[in-house]
Design a protein around this motif. Structure first.
Motif, mmCIF file in Angstrom:
data_model
loop_
_atom_site.group_PDB
_atom_site.id
_atom_site.type_symbol
_atom_site.label_atom_id
_atom_site.label_comp_id
_atom_site.label_asym_id
_atom_site.label_seq_id
_atom_site.Cartn_x
_atom_site.Cartn_y
_atom_site.Cartn_z
ATOM 1 N N GLU A 143 -56.204 20.816 8.799
ATOM 2 C CA GLU A 143 -57.232 19.730 8.583
ATOM 3 C C GLU A 143 -57.511 19.297 9.836
ATOM 4 O O GLU A 143 -56.548 19.001 11.052
ATOM 5 N N THR A 168 -56.499 14.587 2.733
ATOM 6 C CA THR A 168 -55.708 14.578 4.056
ATOM 7 C C THR A 168 -55.042 13.243 4.243
ATOM 8 O O THR A 168 -53.705 13.074 4.494
ATOM 9 N N GLN A 209 -65.836 6.700 4.151
ATOM 10 C CA GLN A 209 -64.902 7.543 4.793
ATOM 11 C C GLN A 209 -63.973 6.376 5.816
ATOM 12 O O GLN A 209 -62.858 6.619 5.986
ATOM 13 N N ASP A 266 -54.651 9.001 12.101
ATOM 14 C CA ASP A 266 -53.580 9.800 11.450
ATOM 15 C C ASP A 266 -52.363 9.645 11.961
ATOM 16 O O ASP A 266 -52.004 9.446 13.223
ATOM 17 N N ARG A 299 -61.326 14.347 3.223
ATOM 18 C CA ARG A 299 -60.558 13.419 4.124
ATOM 19 C C ARG A 299 -59.605 12.662 3.013
ATOM 20 O O ARG A 299 -58.434 12.089 3.586
#
Length: 313
Positions: A238, A59, A15, A244, A56
């Protein structure tokens, strides 16, 4: 149990790698291999960890890495994952991820699947003040009902003059249905037509130039801490994570840029506070100015009236 802990640690590491552009595709490939090897015999907790990392990937694709190569890697992962998961909600989300990936890769070769995805989205409720509701959208206001019914009636009467209702059973049924709706709503529609009720024009899309100039920020640990533990994009729902990219409206609310752009094209208002951006429609902007001036005049008249009342007490 110890082996599952090791797999969870590996998932956490993958991740992290998803956040680095040069490692994204390798991380997705490793995730596919790990999914194939470990998911079938995994515990419920471990399966949730797999699903979290897969979400993830979706996203990151929507908000950061939009090149076809990245979408192709994501599509392969989503198509593999959907064959493993059993939770209905997870399957539905993965179907949506697959549809979006295929759309970005111009692989829309199954119109029925695309239509079903659109129907599913329509049946999920509607967004109100940043929250996706469970119930259906509330009834339309009277002025909108009036406009829709009269437009439908006009279309049917036009069809009658060109084809004749007597020879077209389907059109006849449609006409009867619309006329019945008009009759049922007559007491509500006619007074509005007579008084010329306050019919607000439909809000045009936000100006593309204005949207393009909206600042984009990258979420730091400090910003995330201020936003709270369960911070999320109010449009796609999300959860937000470090790095981000978020686009900020003048009202200071932020959203993923790929989520915000289509939202402003359709609604032109902040999903949370309903703040409106400037449009390219001069007629609408003039109407807004007139409404603003009229509202100020109404407030001024109300204040003057209250002042007069105090004078004569």
């Amino acid at each position: 149990m110890e082996s599952e802990n090791l797999i969870k640690q590996e998932l956490e590491e993958l991740q992290k790698q998803l956040g680095k552009k040069q490692k994204f595709e390798d991380a997705v490939s490793s995730l596919k291999s790990l999914l194939q090897q470990s998911y079938p015999s995994a515990s419920t907790s471990l399966r949730k960890s797999f699903y979290t990392v897969i979400c993830r990937v979706a996203t990151v694709l929507k908000t950061r890495y939009t090149a076809p190569g990245f979408w192709s890697a994501g599509l392969g992962l989503f198509e593999q994952a959907i064959s493993f998961v059993s939770e209905p909600s997870e399957k539905e989300h993965l179907k949506a991820c697959i549809a979006q990936a295929r759309e970005n890769l111009h692989l829309e070769d199954n119109p029925s699947q695309t239509l079903q995805t659109a129907v599913n989205r329509e049946n999920r409720g509607y967004l109100f003040e940043g929250h996706l509701t469970v119930d259906q959208e509330p009834p339309q206001p009277d002025w909108m009902v009036q406009a829709n019914l009269l437009a439908a009636a006009a279309r049917l009467f036009e069809a009658e003059s060109s084809q004749g209702l007597a020879t077209n059973g389907s059109t006849e049924d449609d006409a009867a249905s619309v006329l019945e709706m008009l009759r049922n709503r007559l007491e509500e529609v006619v007074p509005l037509m007579e008084t010329g009720g306050p019919v607000a024009p439909r809000v045009p899309p936000a100006s593309k130039e204005v949207v393009a100039k909206l600042p984009v920020i990258s979420l730091t640990e400090e910003i995330l801490a201020n936003m709270g533990k369960d911070a999320e994009c109010a449009i796609c729902r999300e959860n937000l994570v470090l790095n981000d990219n978020m686009q900020e409206l003048p009202c200071k609310h932020t959203f993923h840029p790929p989520c915000l752009k289509p939202w402003l094209e359709e609604h032109n208002s902040c999903p949370i506070c309903r703040y409106e951006l400037q449009t390219d429609d001069h007629a609408y902007e003039s109407w807004k100015e007139r409404e603003k001036e009229a509202e100020e005049e109404r407030k001024g008249a109300a204040n003057a009236l209250r002042g007069g009342e105090f004078m004569y007490v």
